[in-house]
Motif scaffolding. Structure first.
Motif, PDB file in Angstrom:
ATOM      1  N   TRP A 131      -1.337  13.574 -21.642  1.00 29.40           N
ATOM      2  CA  TRP A 131      -0.195  12.670 -21.706  1.00 29.40           C
ATOM      3  C   TRP A 131      -0.329  11.541 -20.685  1.00 29.40           C
ATOM      4  N   LYS A 132      -0.891  11.850 -19.510  1.00 29.05           N
ATOM      5  CA  LYS A 132      -1.153  10.790 -18.536  1.00 29.05           C
ATOM      6  C   LYS A 132      -2.171   9.797 -19.083  1.00 29.05           C
ATOM      7  N   SER A 133      -3.235  10.327 -19.682  1.00 25.16           N
ATOM      8  CA  SER A 133      -4.267   9.460 -20.251  1.00 25.16           C
ATOM      9  C   SER A 133      -3.698   8.593 -21.364  1.00 25.16           C
ATOM     10  N   LEU A 134      -2.868   9.193 -22.202  1.00 29.81           N
ATOM     11  CA  LEU A 134      -2.246   8.433 -23.294  1.00 29.81           C
ATOM     12  C   LEU A 134      -1.342   7.337 -22.738  1.00 29.81           C
ATOM     13  N   GLN A 135      -0.583   7.660 -21.705  1.00 26.76           N
ATOM     14  CA  GLN A 135       0.295   6.667 -21.092  1.00 26.76           C
ATOM     15  C   GLN A 135      -0.505   5.492 -20.528  1.00 26.76           C
ATOM     16  N   HIS A 136      -1.610   5.786 -19.843  1.00 23.04           N
ATOM     17  CA  HIS A 136      -2.431   4.715 -19.281  1.00 23.04           C
ATOM     18  C   HIS A 136      -3.068   3.876 -20.380  1.00 23.04           C
ATOM     19  N   SER A 137      -3.530   4.521 -21.453  1.00 28.03           N
ATOM     20  CA  SER A 137      -4.131   3.775 -22.560  1.00 28.03           C
ATOM     21  C   SER A 137      -3.098   2.874 -23.235  1.00 28.03           C
ATOM     22  N   ASN A 179      -5.465  -0.100  -0.132  1.00 28.69           N
ATOM     23  CA  ASN A 179      -6.573   0.735  -0.586  1.00 28.69           C
ATOM     24  C   ASN A 179      -6.586   0.642  -2.114  1.00 28.69           C
ATOM     25  N   TRP A 180      -7.127  -0.447  -2.612  1.00 24.27           N
ATOM     26  CA  TRP A 180      -6.922  -0.852  -4.001  1.00 24.27           C
ATOM     27  C   TRP A 180      -7.180   0.266  -4.998  1.00 24.27           C
ATOM     28  N   LEU A 181      -8.388   0.791  -5.021  1.00 24.68           N
ATOM     29  CA  LEU A 181      -8.759   1.799  -6.014  1.00 24.68           C
ATOM     30  C   LEU A 181      -8.367   3.206  -5.584  1.00 24.68           C
ATOM     31  N   GLY A 182      -7.933   3.364  -4.328  1.00 23.72           N
ATOM     32  CA  GLY A 182      -7.508   4.674  -3.853  1.00 23.72           C
ATOM     33  C   GLY A 182      -6.016   4.875  -3.894  1.00 23.72           C
ATOM     34  N   ASP A 183      -5.275   3.834  -4.266  1.00 25.35           N
ATOM     35  CA  ASP A 183      -3.821   3.913  -4.356  1.00 25.35           C
ATOM     36  C   ASP A 183      -3.429   4.176  -5.810  1.00 25.35           C
ATOM     37  N   PRO A 184      -2.762   5.308  -6.098  1.00 26.65           N
ATOM     38  CA  PRO A 184      -2.398   5.612  -7.489  1.00 26.65           C
ATOM     39  C   PRO A 184      -1.519   4.544  -8.136  1.00 26.65           C
ATOM     40  N   ASP A 185      -0.777   3.791  -7.315  1.00 29.08           N
ATOM     41  CA  ASP A 185       0.100   2.763  -7.872  1.00 29.08           C
ATOM     42  C   ASP A 185      -0.626   1.447  -8.164  1.00 29.08           C
ATOM     43  N   CYS A 237      -5.796  -2.729 -10.961  1.00 27.05           N
ATOM     44  CA  CYS A 237      -7.101  -3.293 -10.577  1.00 27.05           C
ATOM     45  C   CYS A 237      -8.064  -3.256 -11.764  1.00 27.05           C
ATOM     46  N   VAL A 238      -8.044  -2.148 -12.490  1.00 24.12           N
ATOM     47  CA  VAL A 238      -8.883  -2.032 -13.689  1.00 24.12           C
ATOM     48  C   VAL A 238      -8.485  -3.098 -14.712  1.00 24.12           C
ATOM     49  N   MET A 239      -7.177  -3.284 -14.914  1.00 21.63           N
ATOM     50  CA  MET A 239      -6.704  -4.301 -15.848  1.00 21.63           C
ATOM     51  C   MET A 239      -7.189  -5.685 -15.440  1.00 21.63           C
ATOM     52  N   ALA A 240      -7.116  -5.987 -14.147  1.00 21.45           N
ATOM     53  CA  ALA A 240      -7.540  -7.304 -13.671  1.00 21.45           C
ATOM     54  C   ALA A 240      -9.013  -7.553 -13.970  1.00 21.45           C
ATOM     55  N   VAL A 241      -9.833  -6.541 -13.797  1.00 19.73           N
ATOM     56  CA  VAL A 241     -11.261  -6.679 -14.080  1.00 19.73           C
ATOM     57  C   VAL A 241     -11.491  -6.913 -15.572  1.00 19.73           C
ATOM     58  N   LEU A 242     -10.787  -6.177 -16.417  1.00 17.86           N
ATOM     59  CA  LEU A 242     -10.946  -6.340 -17.863  1.00 17.86           C
ATOM     60  C   LEU A 242     -10.481  -7.721 -18.312  1.00 17.86           C
ATOM     61  N   VAL A 243      -9.406  -8.230 -17.718  1.00 22.78           N
ATOM     62  CA  VAL A 243      -8.950  -9.581 -18.044  1.00 22.78           C
ATOM     63  C   VAL A 243     -10.004 -10.603 -17.628  1.00 22.78           C
ATOM     64  N   TRP A 244     -10.520 -10.479 -16.411  1.00 21.45           N
ATOM     65  CA  TRP A 244     -11.521 -11.427 -15.910  1.00 21.45           C
ATOM     66  C   TRP A 244     -12.761 -11.438 -16.781  1.00 21.45           C
ATOM     67  N   GLY A 296      -9.599   8.055 -10.929  1.00 22.48           N
ATOM     68  CA  GLY A 296      -8.627   7.660  -9.926  1.00 22.48           C
ATOM     69  C   GLY A 296      -7.964   8.836  -9.243  1.00 22.48           C
ATOM     70  N   PRO A 297      -7.296   8.575  -8.134  1.00 23.43           N
ATOM     71  CA  PRO A 297      -6.550   9.647  -7.462  1.00 23.43           C
ATOM     72  C   PRO A 297      -5.401  10.140  -8.341  1.00 23.43           C
ATOM     73  N   ASP A 298      -5.305  11.451  -8.476  1.00 24.80           N
ATOM     74  CA  ASP A 298      -4.253  12.070  -9.285  1.00 24.80           C
ATOM     75  C   ASP A 298      -4.283  11.565 -10.731  1.00 24.80           C
ATOM     76  N   TYR A 299      -5.488  11.357 -11.264  1.00 23.87           N
ATOM     77  CA  TYR A 299      -5.682  10.909 -12.654  1.00 23.87           C
ATOM     78  C   TYR A 299      -4.950   9.593 -12.931  1.00 23.87           C
ATOM     79  N   SER A 300      -4.828   8.745 -11.930  1.00 23.10           N
ATOM     80  CA  SER A 300      -4.034   7.517 -12.080  1.00 23.10           C
ATOM     81  C   SER A 300      -4.702   6.471 -12.954  1.00 23.10           C
ATOM     82  N   THR A 301      -6.005   6.583 -13.201  1.00 27.74           N
ATOM     83  CA  THR A 301      -6.690   5.627 -14.083  1.00 27.74           C
ATOM     84  C   THR A 301      -7.380   6.309 -15.260  1.00 27.74           C
TER      85      THR A 301
END
Length: 307
Positions: A64-70, A158-164, A169-176, A253-258
């Motif tokens: 459900w976390k993965s689905l939410q992120h997708s 802590n860009w990639l280490g912060d669950p929030d 950050c991933v979105m920004a890279v994909l946009v760029w 990501g930390p706590d499956y955040s990504t």
């Protein structure tokens, strides 16, 4: 003659359709079949388990976390990417100041901007992800170093280490990495719009905002709609998987955040040795992708404009 024509068409399409059925349709059918088994992917022996994998999936918090992120990616990524691409393409082609030899023109240096925007397209997504992984490093990465250089030492996320923050950050890279493709695509579409339309609108006192929403966007709508579907598939597919896999810790990501659905499929199949359950998640991913494409095509349907 008609009989010969149909025989020619069938003969011409037989091999491509057979290859498509063998390499595309058949793997989908196999995946759906394996989702009803307990196949590990490591042994040829397996048993049917009915809807056991689907019940497990519905009770899986990581799924459900993965689905939410997708879903976040599939909603926000096309919106931001296509919005920026339309703005850049409009400014490059028709958003500049009036000049002596042209009433409608792009901003100065538009040819350079096209090359600059398209440049990320020549880089592999793996290279892009690695570069931004170093840039987001909290200790000596380019972003935090730039913040320190302008006196913002106290702002050192802590860009990639912060669950929030990690997923954004991933979105920004994909946009760029993708916006340049659509800048070139939309620029080609805008170049085909007769300049007379813009000149007539300017004579009537229309501004850039009006000409964009009354002329450019309606005449480019089919291209925008196709781009929206393409970006949604990209957000649910290999581009998102590769970026998360390479950039984030874990990965996921930390706590499956990504963690996104393609990454969870990969981890379940190749890390955990649960191929049948992975195909179950893959079936869910297929349903989400088809539903997204159907919704976009249905909501984006409008009368076709010709010029």
């Amino acid at each position: 003659m008609q009989h010969g024509k149909y025989r020619f068409i069938v003969g011409f399409l037989a091999l491509p359709l057979a290859m498509y059925a063998l390499f595309v349709v058949w793997p989908f059918i196999q995946s759906i079949y394996y989702s009803f088994t307990d196949w590990t992917g490591l042994s040829p022996e397996f048993q049917a388990v009915g809807f056991g994998n689907y019940r497990r999936m519905l009770e899986d918090a990581i799924f459900w976390k993965s689905l939410q992120h997708s879903l976040w990616l599939v909603l926000l990524l096309p919106l931001v990417t296509l919005g920026l691409a339309l703005f850049f393409a409009f400014m490059i082609n028709v958003g500049g100041r009036r000049r002596k030899n042209a009433v409608v023109a792009g901003v100065r240096g538009s040819s350079f901007y096209k090359i600059a925007y398209f440049f990320p397209q020549v880089l592999s997504i793996a290279i892009v992800a690695l570069l931004f992984q170093f840039a987001f490093n909290p200790n000596d990465g380019m972003i935090n170093s730039a913040l320190a250089a302008v006196g913002l030492d106290h702002v050192q996320p802590n860009w990639l280490g912060d669950p929030d923050l990690a997923l954004y950050c991933v979105m920004a890279v994909l946009v760029w990495s993708t916006v340049g493709f659509f800048v070139v695509l939309f620029s080609a579409g805008m170049a085909s719009i007769p300049r007379d339309f813009y000149e007539a609108a300017l004579l009537d006192g229309a501004g850039r905002f009006t000409t964009f929403f009354r002329i450019t966007l309606p005449l480019l709508w089919d291209t925008v709609q196709s781009g929206w579907v393409y970006m949604g598939i990209l957000a649910l597919g290999a581009e998102a998987f590769a970026t998360v896999q390479i950039m984030t810790v874990g990965p996921g990501g930390p706590d499956y955040s990504t963690t996104v659905l393609p990454l969870y499929v990969y981890q379940t199949a190749f890390r955990d040795g649960q191929a049948a359950y992975a195909t179950t998640i893959g079936v869910a991913l297929l349903i989400v992708t088809l539903a997204f494409a159907a919704i976009v095509m249905r909501l984006g349907r409008r009368e076709r404009l010709e010029f």
